[in-house]
Design a protein around this motif. Sequence first.
Motif, PDB file in Angstrom:
ATOM      1  N   GLU A 228       0.908  -1.151   0.104  1.00  0.00           N
ATOM      2  CA  GLU A 228      -0.057  -0.149   0.098  1.00  0.00           C
ATOM      3  C   GLU A 228       0.701   1.193  -0.098  1.00  0.00           C
ATOM      4  OE1 GLU A 228      -3.268  -0.052   3.022  1.00  0.00           O
ATOM      5  OE2 GLU A 228      -3.150  -2.332   2.647  1.00  0.00           O
ATOM      6  N   ALA A 229       1.861   1.257   0.692  1.00  0.00           N
ATOM      7  CA  ALA A 229       2.683   2.497   0.732  1.00  0.00           C
ATOM      8  C   ALA A 229       3.291   2.637  -0.619  1.00  0.00           C
ATOM      9  CB  ALA A 229       3.811   2.273   1.771  1.00  0.00           C
ATOM     10  N   THR A 230       3.767   1.393  -1.269  1.00  0.00           N
ATOM     11  CA  THR A 230       4.392   1.754  -2.534  1.00  0.00           C
ATOM     12  C   THR A 230       3.455   2.433  -3.681  1.00  0.00           C
ATOM     13  OG1 THR A 230       5.487  -0.429  -2.162  1.00  0.00           O
ATOM     14  CG2 THR A 230       5.432   0.360  -4.438  1.00  0.00           C
ATOM     15  N   ALA A 231       1.978   1.778  -3.291  1.00  0.00           N
ATOM     16  CA  ALA A 231       1.011   2.485  -4.342  1.00  0.00           C
ATOM     17  C   ALA A 231       0.933   3.869  -3.972  1.00  0.00           C
ATOM     18  CB  ALA A 231      -0.371   2.030  -3.996  1.00  0.00           C
ATOM     19  N   ALA A 232       0.987   4.097  -2.575  1.00  0.00           N
ATOM     20  CA  ALA A 232       0.833   5.686  -2.204  1.00  0.00           C
ATOM     21  C   ALA A 232       2.047   6.570  -2.821  1.00  0.00           C
ATOM     22  CB  ALA A 232       0.845   5.786  -0.829  1.00  0.00           C
TER      23      ALA A 232
ATOM     24  N   VAL B 156       4.751  10.445  -6.539  1.00  0.00           N
ATOM     25  CA  VAL B 156       5.601  11.075  -7.463  1.00  0.00           C
ATOM     26  C   VAL B 156       5.661  10.733  -9.049  1.00  0.00           C
ATOM     27  CG1 VAL B 156       7.465  10.989  -5.451  1.00  0.00           C
ATOM     28  CG2 VAL B 156       6.985   9.165  -6.910  1.00  0.00           C
ATOM     29  N   ARG B 157       4.391   9.971  -9.145  1.00  0.00           N
ATOM     30  CA  ARG B 157       4.066   9.533 -10.548  1.00  0.00           C
ATOM     31  C   ARG B 157       5.186   8.775 -11.280  1.00  0.00           C
ATOM     32  NH1 ARG B 157       2.430  14.589  -9.932  1.00  0.00           N
ATOM     33  NH2 ARG B 157       0.152  14.914 -10.150  1.00  0.00           N
TER      34      ARG B 157
ATOM     35  N   ALA C 105       9.270  16.659   3.628  1.00  0.00           N
ATOM     36  CA  ALA C 105       9.294  15.726   2.705  1.00  0.00           C
ATOM     37  C   ALA C 105       9.522  14.315   3.306  1.00  0.00           C
ATOM     38  CB  ALA C 105       9.850  16.032   1.496  1.00  0.00           C
ATOM     39  N   LEU C 106      10.845  14.374   3.749  1.00  0.00           N
ATOM     40  CA  LEU C 106      11.292  13.279   4.401  1.00  0.00           C
ATOM     41  C   LEU C 106      10.431  12.647   5.499  1.00  0.00           C
ATOM     42  CD1 LEU C 106      15.086  13.474   5.030  1.00  0.00           C
ATOM     43  CD2 LEU C 106      13.978  11.386   3.737  1.00  0.00           C
ATOM     44  N   ALA C 107       9.966  13.685   6.280  1.00  0.00           N
ATOM     45  CA  ALA C 107       8.869  13.262   7.227  1.00  0.00           C
ATOM     46  C   ALA C 107       7.672  12.520   6.916  1.00  0.00           C
ATOM     47  CB  ALA C 107       8.469  14.404   8.138  1.00  0.00           C
ATOM     48  N   GLU C 108       7.080  12.991   5.582  1.00  0.00           N
ATOM     49  CA  GLU C 108       6.050  12.400   5.145  1.00  0.00           C
ATOM     50  C   GLU C 108       6.188  10.899   4.477  1.00  0.00           C
ATOM     51  OE1 GLU C 108       4.051  14.805   2.189  1.00  0.00           O
ATOM     52  OE2 GLU C 108       2.508  13.410   1.642  1.00  0.00           O
ATOM     53  N   ILE C 109       7.416  10.824   3.881  1.00  0.00           N
ATOM     54  CA  ILE C 109       7.993   9.653   3.436  1.00  0.00           C
ATOM     55  C   ILE C 109       7.851   8.532   4.366  1.00  0.00           C
ATOM     56  CG2 ILE C 109       9.750   8.419   2.314  1.00  0.00           C
ATOM     57  CD1 ILE C 109      10.352  10.982   0.468  1.00  0.00           C
ATOM     58  N   GLY C 110       8.556   8.861   5.450  1.00  0.00           N
ATOM     59  CA  GLY C 110       8.889   8.001   6.580  1.00  0.00           C
ATOM     60  C   GLY C 110       7.600   7.928   7.406  1.00  0.00           C
ATOM     61  N   ASN C 111       6.432   8.745   7.265  1.00  0.00           N
ATOM     62  CA  ASN C 111       5.088   8.651   7.828  1.00  0.00           C
ATOM     63  C   ASN C 111       4.441   7.322   7.115  1.00  0.00           C
ATOM     64  OD1 ASN C 111       2.171  10.815   7.864  1.00  0.00           O
ATOM     65  ND2 ASN C 111       2.996   9.370   9.498  1.00  0.00           N
ATOM     66  N   ILE C 112       4.507   7.573   5.792  1.00  0.00           N
ATOM     67  CA  ILE C 112       3.768   6.438   4.905  1.00  0.00           C
ATOM     68  C   ILE C 112       4.294   5.298   5.265  1.00  0.00           C
ATOM     69  CG2 ILE C 112       3.324   5.837   2.365  1.00  0.00           C
ATOM     70  CD1 ILE C 112       3.801   9.112   1.836  1.00  0.00           C
TER      71      ILE C 112
ATOM     72  N   LEU D 169      -7.735  10.944   2.083  1.00  0.00           N
ATOM     73  CA  LEU D 169      -7.523   9.666   2.796  1.00  0.00           C
ATOM     74  C   LEU D 169      -6.929   9.605   4.167  1.00  0.00           C
ATOM     75  CD1 LEU D 169      -6.975   6.553   1.437  1.00  0.00           C
ATOM     76  CD2 LEU D 169      -4.405   7.268   1.345  1.00  0.00           C
ATOM     77  N   VAL D 170      -5.700  10.630   4.614  1.00  0.00           N
ATOM     78  CA  VAL D 170      -5.312  10.608   5.789  1.00  0.00           C
ATOM     79  C   VAL D 170      -6.339  11.158   6.913  1.00  0.00           C
ATOM     80  CG1 VAL D 170      -2.992  11.055   4.822  1.00  0.00           C
ATOM     81  CG2 VAL D 170      -4.083  12.594   5.496  1.00  0.00           C
ATOM     82  N   VAL D 171      -6.981  12.009   6.557  1.00  0.00           N
ATOM     83  CA  VAL D 171      -8.305  12.455   7.480  1.00  0.00           C
ATOM     84  C   VAL D 171      -8.897  11.150   7.721  1.00  0.00           C
ATOM     85  CG1 VAL D 171     -10.498  13.494   7.392  1.00  0.00           C
ATOM     86  CG2 VAL D 171      -8.427  14.842   6.571  1.00  0.00           C
ATOM     87  N   ARG D 172      -9.487  10.108   6.802  1.00  0.00           N
ATOM     88  CA  ARG D 172     -10.324   9.003   6.878  1.00  0.00           C
ATOM     89  C   ARG D 172      -9.392   8.089   8.109  1.00  0.00           C
ATOM     90  NH1 ARG D 172     -14.870   9.931   7.265  1.00  0.00           N
ATOM     91  NH2 ARG D 172     -14.817   8.535   8.866  1.00  0.00           N
ATOM     92  N   GLU D 173      -7.898   7.976   7.582  1.00  0.00           N
ATOM     93  CA  GLU D 173      -7.204   7.173   8.551  1.00  0.00           C
ATOM     94  C   GLU D 173      -7.062   7.563   9.942  1.00  0.00           C
ATOM     95  OE1 GLU D 173      -4.018   5.341   5.012  1.00  0.00           O
ATOM     96  OE2 GLU D 173      -3.465   7.115   6.419  1.00  0.00           O
ATOM     97  N   ALA D 174      -7.025   8.873  10.027  1.00  0.00           N
ATOM     98  CA  ALA D 174      -6.960   9.439  11.290  1.00  0.00           C
ATOM     99  C   ALA D 174      -8.317   9.112  12.282  1.00  0.00           C
ATOM    100  CB  ALA D 174      -6.686  11.085  11.400  1.00  0.00           C
ATOM    101  N   LEU D 175      -9.333   9.391  11.531  1.00  0.00           N
ATOM    102  CA  LEU D 175     -10.661   9.003  12.301  1.00  0.00           C
ATOM    103  C   LEU D 175     -10.836   7.542  12.541  1.00  0.00           C
ATOM    104  CD1 LEU D 175     -12.961  11.708  10.266  1.00  0.00           C
ATOM    105  CD2 LEU D 175     -12.232  11.877  12.761  1.00  0.00           C
ATOM    106  N   ASP D 176     -10.314   6.759  11.343  1.00  0.00           N
ATOM    107  CA  ASP D 176     -10.909   5.468  11.461  1.00  0.00           C
ATOM    108  C   ASP D 176      -9.882   4.795  12.455  1.00  0.00           C
ATOM    109  OD1 ASP D 176     -12.861   5.871  10.108  1.00  0.00           O
ATOM    110  OD2 ASP D 176     -12.412   5.204   8.278  1.00  0.00           O
TER     111      ASP D 176
END
Lengths: 213, 437
Positions: free
Chosen positions: A22-26, A31-32, A116-123, B61-68
Amino acid sequence: MRAFTALELDALTEAFNLSLGEATAAFSAIVREEIELSVPVVEFVARDELARRLQSGQAGGVEDRLCRINQHFRTGDGFATDALLLFPEQGSLEIVRRMLGEDTSAEHITELEQDALAEIGNIIINSCMSSLADLFGSEIIGSLPSVQSSSVARLLEDKSPDSLILVARIGMSMSAHNLSGFVLFLMDVPSIDHFMAQVSRLFGLPEAPAERS
Amino acid sequence: MKCDSLLADCVDTGLILLDRAGRVRVWNRWIAQRAARPAAGAFALTLAEAFGAHIDPRLALVVREALDFGWSARLSHALHPMPLPLFQPGGDRSERMLQSIDVTPVDTDGQRHCLLQVRDVTETVRREILLKQQARQLRQDLQRLSRAQAELQRSEMRFRELARQAPAGLFEADSEARCIFLNERCEQLVGHKLADIAGKPWLELLPPGEEARVRDSWLLAVRSATRFAEEFRYPHPDGRPLWMRAEAGPLRDEHGHISGFIGTLQDVTEFHERASRNEFRANHDSLTALLNRDRFERHLRAAISGAREVTDRLALLFIDLDDFKQINDTHGHQAGDTVLKVVASRVRRVVRGEDRVARYGGDEFAVLLVDAGDDLTLASIVAKIAHAVALPINLGHCHVRVGCSIGVAVYPDDGADPHSLLIRADQRMYGAKRGEL
C-alpha cells in the motif's frame, strides 16, 4: 523471554511486505513514478547490538549520518512502541530531491526537504503499523513524525539500553536509486510479551512457554 | 467550545477540527480569512462541502485514516504543494497559498476527532529557492574558479619546464631593471644566482663603459614601451671576457603600465670573435697583419676629410724595399715572407699608435702620419723608418739586410685629395729609388 521461531519471523515478514504494498502505491501516486518497497528480513535485536551493526555496516564509515524519522504508537491496553525509520542521510536526500525534481546538491537538508522526508517516513511507518494493528486487532494511535539526523553512534542514545528492537530491513528503489534502510519498533518488555502472544495467536502457531530471564 | 474557538482564533496556524463523521467543529479565523468562508458558514460541513471538490485526494485519505485508525500524517509541501484551496488574505485568489498540513487524531469527550493544522510555507519556499539559487551560483563560481586555477597551474608548470629546458638564458626584470626571475641557464651565463643579485639592477653587472650605453637603451625601451635589444661586453665572474646579447619585451600590469621586461640572454662571444676575425681579415694583410691597401685608402680619405676642418698636416709615405726580389730568389719565399714581416713590425714600431701602416702590395708599404708636424720632424721620422728597415734581419741560418726607398707626400701642400697625394708619394718613391733624393 522466548525467541521468535523462524516460521513466526517469516509470517511477520510477509505481513510487512503486504502492507508495504500500500505504501508503494501511495508513493507511486505522489511522485508518478514506479517505486519498489520491500522487507527482505525481520528480526529481533538488542539496542547495543543494533548500534554496533549499524556502525559496522556503514560503507562510508562512522562519519556518515543517518536520518531518523520517529513516530510513537500506543494502544488503549498498554502496548506502546517507538517506530523509527532509518536511512542514510545522503541517500535519502538524493531520493527526496529526485522526487522533487531538483538537481541541487546543497550539503544540508532544508526545512522543506525535511518535511518531505517526514512524510515519506510517515507513509512507510504507518503502513508497517497497519500490519501490526491487524495482528493486534485493535487500534494503535500514532503521533506525528519527527525527523532528526545524527551520527550512528548517537542515533539510539535516547532509547532505553535494554529495549529489544524489532527490526525490519527496508529496501527502497526508484529509477537508478537504491536505498536500504531499517524500520525499527522499540518496545518495552511488557509490550514485547504482548506482541509475541498476539503473533503466536494470529499465525496459529503453538504458543511456546515463556522463558523469563 | 466558546473558549476553544477563542484560543483557536489567536494562533498563527490554520486549525480545522473534524468530528467522527468528518464534519467541521472548529474553523479558526486563520482558515476563515484564507478560505473566504466564515466559521459560521463552515460549521457542520464536510471538507468537500466546505472547499468544493478541489482537495488533494491524499488529504481526504489521511483524514479518514486518522478518524478510523487513529493514525497521524504529514502532508509536506514538497510532495503536496497546495492540498486545500486556501489563498493569501487580501490576495487576488488566482493562486493557492503554499501549505503544509499535519493531520492528527484527537480524542475528546470520548469521541474521535481529527485535527488539521495548516501552515503557510510561502516564505519558507521563497527562502529555500533563494538559498538553492545561491548554492548553485556558488557552485558554478567555484567550478569556474577551480578550472581557472587548474589552467593557471598548468600554464605555470609549462612555463617552468620550458624555462628549465630552454637553451637560452631567460630573465624577467622590473622596470628598474632589477631581476625577478632567472632560469638556470641564465644563472650560468651571468655567473650569479638570482638570490645574489636580486634587488639590484642587472645593468650594474656590466663594465663601466657598457653600463651607461645599455642603461640609456633600457630606459628608452621602458619609456617608449618598446622592445629592448642590446649587445654588450660582459666580464664573467670566472674571468672570461664575454659578449652577451639581451632581448626583451615589455610586460604590462593590470593598468597597462610597463611593469618590467621578460626576455632572453645569449652568449654571443663566439659570434663576435668570428665577426671581428672576419673583419680583421677583410681589412688586413694576412702575412704582416698590417692594413691592406683598400682599408688604408679609406683611412686616408677619412683623415683628409677630417683634416679639412682643422689645420693638421697629413703625411703619406710610400716605402718600397730595394732588391727584395733577390732575397726571394736567393733564400726562397719563406725568407722573403720573414723579411716582409720583420719590416712591417719595425715600421709599425717607429710610428705612433694613431698612425696607419699598410702593406700596399708585394714589397710596398704605405704609412699615414696623421699629425705630421713640420718638415724637420717629418724628415726625422722618414730617417728613423729607413734606419729601422736597414737593420740586419735574422733568417735563422743567416742574416740579410734590405734597404728601402721612401716617397713622401704632404697634405695639403702636395695635394688636396687622396688620389693626387698617392700619385705624388709614388712618384717621389721612384725618384728616391733612382737616387734623386
